[in-house]
Design a protein around this motif. Structure first.
Motif, PDB file in Angstrom:
ATOM      1  N   SER A 212       0.758  -1.121  -0.231  1.00 31.98           N
ATOM      2  CA  SER A 212      -0.086  -0.031  -0.024  1.00 31.98           C
ATOM      3  C   SER A 212       0.806   1.142   0.250  1.00 31.98           C
ATOM      4  O   SER A 212       0.533   2.100  -0.757  1.00 31.98           O
ATOM      5  N   SER A 213       1.963   1.337   0.767  1.00 32.32           N
ATOM      6  CA  SER A 213       2.958   2.372   0.773  1.00 32.32           C
ATOM      7  C   SER A 213       3.431   2.714  -0.671  1.00 32.32           C
ATOM      8  O   SER A 213       3.662   3.633  -1.171  1.00 32.32           O
ATOM      9  N   LYS A 214       3.529   1.458  -1.641  1.00 31.96           N
ATOM     10  CA  LYS A 214       4.098   1.558  -3.011  1.00 31.96           C
ATOM     11  C   LYS A 214       3.038   2.187  -3.556  1.00 31.96           C
ATOM     12  O   LYS A 214       3.147   3.051  -4.476  1.00 31.96           O
ATOM     13  N   ILE A 215       1.685   1.668  -3.554  1.00 33.93           N
ATOM     14  CA  ILE A 215       0.615   2.243  -4.259  1.00 33.93           C
ATOM     15  C   ILE A 215       0.220   3.753  -3.886  1.00 33.93           C
ATOM     16  O   ILE A 215       0.114   4.679  -4.713  1.00 33.93           O
ATOM     17  N   ASP A 216       0.579   4.308  -2.774  1.00 31.00           N
ATOM     18  CA  ASP A 216       0.494   5.540  -2.173  1.00 31.00           C
ATOM     19  C   ASP A 216       1.774   6.403  -2.764  1.00 31.00           C
ATOM     20  O   ASP A 216       1.741   7.478  -2.591  1.00 31.00           O
ATOM     21  N   ALA A 218       4.889   6.254  -2.035  1.00 28.81           N
ATOM     22  CA  ALA A 218       5.950   6.475  -1.087  1.00 28.81           C
ATOM     23  C   ALA A 218       7.450   5.702  -1.864  1.00 28.81           C
ATOM     24  O   ALA A 218       7.584   4.986  -2.598  1.00 28.81           O
ATOM     25  N   THR A 223       9.192   4.615   2.947  1.00 29.93           N
ATOM     26  CA  THR A 223       8.868   3.460   3.395  1.00 29.93           C
ATOM     27  C   THR A 223       9.726   2.912   4.653  1.00 29.93           C
ATOM     28  O   THR A 223       9.029   2.235   5.557  1.00 29.93           O
TER      29      THR A 223
END
Lengths: 318, 301
Positions: A212-216, A218, A223
């Protein structure tokens, strides 16, 4: 051998009275036999010396044994506080152990975060195997390594230093370099090993968080900051509290082995002094008092740190 | 993880980030490997070239003088065989005392479990200190015997906790209940079921104990006076740090002093290798269990 089975079965609750040590003794006698040797060894070698601590308040009487001498109260403690060694010992011990805690505590955390970023499996494995290795070198060999490698005339690190113009410093025999050499070699030897526990904590991070941090959107750095580090916080707090419990205890062996006439003004610490006074000069009561003083201070620090941790973060040892 | 490998468009900062990560890792790797590698090449190179800094990457003028000197030195072999004996016997006693106790403490139905665990854990924070312990050993006539290396402190509480957590988490409770229905006792269950299922943890704490015995310097320093009983680490201290390199005393100085000192360094490099070799041999076989072992221990302290 049809079951005279006394084990609680959830399916068929027993109407019996509450199991206690006594009424389960017959059932568990094999368990008692298995743990008996450990109880005996711990009792003799850990608890009897604790009882013997009263030596710090008594004279040592060879004929009457450990606890038979005349009661002297705080005499030996006062002797220590009044001795000319007291200030130096305290200063050296605190300097070495504080420098060790402050500098070598963050190192394994950073190393774990770094190793965790390595995606190439082979490289990661090789790096881990390598950084764990120095932990298994004995302290004698470690100090021996320092001696041969740092020697100003013949050591390889001595040569490197002199090529950048720092050659004339005798790193092992001067008061200014003792603590840095001690702390840096401590990090070199144990940083990798101490990173294992953080790597284990990192491996339990839910992969969805990374997704999800990738999708956001970040970045890798974000991260680390918002996923990895928060995941490590509980481990960091526990280990920090534990390390504060050692704030007044330097490892005896390494300091002792690194001592020489030149660095003695900064390298005489409580542990080495206790050894010299007690084992070498046989002043048992006096050195027992110094040792006890050390233990008490350590425990006070541990207790205080634990209180602070519990108040501020709800994470604590007890 | 998948997303990372699948991502097609790596942006520039990510590439830069990776580059920095790998560069720092490489530096860390070299800072650990190079000193160790240097000791190896220095131990087989001509000592004059080593001490003048001409040996850096490859050994030069190969000479085994250091090793032949080590093989002739009786002190090293006495120390070696003593330490070998203490390590093998000591580790066996450690495991014999620790593993059954850990199994018992992992049994939920054992009533004294919490109390005993507490009394064991207290010893991690409190101890009698050096002097009362020393006087106890003296009273028990254990000083200057080999038993002081083997019996005292043969149960390490950290290792006990690691083993207990492993038994707790990896041996299902129902397993013993089922086995006990068929008449299996705790002794049998421990030996035939629990131990064979616990190879990982036995290897890990076995290694911890083994290394601790091999590297033990303190016990020899405090409790042993006789030279025939001294462990390897004490002999190493004499050679590496007190500079008593040659048993005949040639390193002591005099006109031959400078000459001997040069060779002394080569002996030192060799001694470092020879004394650390056994651990380096065991290490690769056991290191795969490390992560597991430490993780188990950290589950519940």
């Amino acid at each position: 051998m049809i079951s005279k089975n006394l084990y609680e079965h959830p399916a068929q609750p027993r109407a019996h009275k509450k199991p206690t040590v006594l009424n389960t003794f017959k059932r568990d006698h094999q368990l008692w036999i298995m743990i008996f040797p450990a109880i005996v060894v711990i009792f003799i070698f850990n608890y009897i010396p604790m009882y013997g601590i009263q030596l710090a308040f008594r004279d040592y009487d060879f004929s009457k044994g450990l606890t038979g001498g005349a009661w002297r109260g705080l005499f030996y403690f006062r002797q220590f506080f009044d001795s000319y060694m007291f200030a130096d010992l305290m200063k050296n011990t605190v300097a070495i152990s504080l420098a060790t805690v402050i500098l070598s505590f963050p190192a394994p955390i950073i190393l774990a975060l770094l190793i965790n970023q390595v995606r190439w499996k082979r490289a990661k494995k090789t790096l881990q195997t390598t950084v764990y290795l120095p932990h298994f070198i004995s302290i004698v060999v470690m100090v021996g390594l320092l001696n041969v490698l740092l020697s100003p005339n013949s050591g390889v690190i001595g040569h490197i230093l002199s090529s950048v113009g720092l050659g004339d410093v005798n790193l092992l025999g001067s008061t200014g370099t003792f603590v840095p050499v001690y702390v840096l070699s401590e990090i070199w030897q144990h940083c990798g090993w101490n990173s294992i526990i953080y790597l284990a904590a990192l491996s339990t991070v839910d992969p969805q968080l990374y997704d999800s941090s990738k999708i956001d959107g970040a970045s890798r750095w974000q991260t680390i900051k918002h996923v990895d580090i928060p995941a490590l916080i509980p481990t960091i707090i526990i280990l920090f509290v534990l390390s504060m419990g050692n704030v007044l205890s330097t490892g005896f062996e390494k300091v002792f082995l690194m001592q020489n006439a030149l660095n003695l003004p900064v390298s005489e610490v409580i542990a080495t002094y206790v050894y010299k006074i007690g084992i070498i000069s046989n002043q048992f009561s006096y050195s027992a008092a110094i040792g006890l003083f050390n233990t008490v201070i350590n425990f006070v620090f541990l207790y205080a740190m634990n209180m602070i941790a519990r108040k501020s973060s709800d994470i604590s040892l007890w | 993880m998948q997303l990372i490998t699948n991502s097609k468009g790596k942006n520039k900062t990510d590439i830069l980030f990776d580059a920095v990560v790998y560069l720092v890792c490489l530096l860390i790797f070299l800072s650990i490997v190079y000193p160790l590698y240097f000791v190896i090449i220095a131990s087989v190179s001509d000592s004059t070239l080593v001490s003048t800094g001409q040996v850096t990457i490859f050994p030069k003028n190969i000479s085994f003088f250091g090793y032949s000197e080590i093989f002739k030195d009786a002190r090293i072999w006495t120390g070696y065989s003593n330490t070998l004996l203490y390590t093998v016997l000591g580790t066996a006693v450690n495991l014999l005392f620790t593993l059954p106790a850990a199994y018992v403490l992992s049994r939920q139905e054992f009533r004294a479990r919490r109390f005993l665990m507490l009394t064991f854990v207290i010893t991690l924070f409190f101890n009698g200190g050096l002097i009362p312990t020393y006087l106890l050993m003296k009273d028990m006539h254990m000083t200057n015997t080999m038993w002081v290396f083997i019996i005292p402190f043969c149960v390490n509480v950290y290792n006990l906790i690691i083993a207990r957590s492993f038994f707790e988490n990896s041996i299902p409770r129902e397993l013993f209940e089922a086995a006990s229905m068929d008449g299996c006792t705790h002794f049998k269950f421990f030996l035939k079921v629990a131990l064979p299922l616990s190879k990982a943890v036995v290897s890990v704490i076995g290694l911890y104990y083994l290394v601790a015995h091999w590297n033990d310097f303190f016990t020899g320093l405090i409790y042993i006076r006789s030279n025939n009983l001294q462990p390897l680490q004490i002999v190493l201290r004499d050679i590496l740090l007190s500079n008593q390199v040659f048993s005949q005393g040639a390193g002591a100085g005099g006109s031959a002093g400078g000459y001997a000192q040069q060779y002394a360094d080569q002996v030192k490099y060799g001694v470092i290798i020879v004394s650390t070799l056994p651990i380096l041999i065991v290490y690769p076989f056991i290191q795969k269990y490390f992560d597991k072992g430490v993780m188990i221990g950290s589950v519940k302290g």
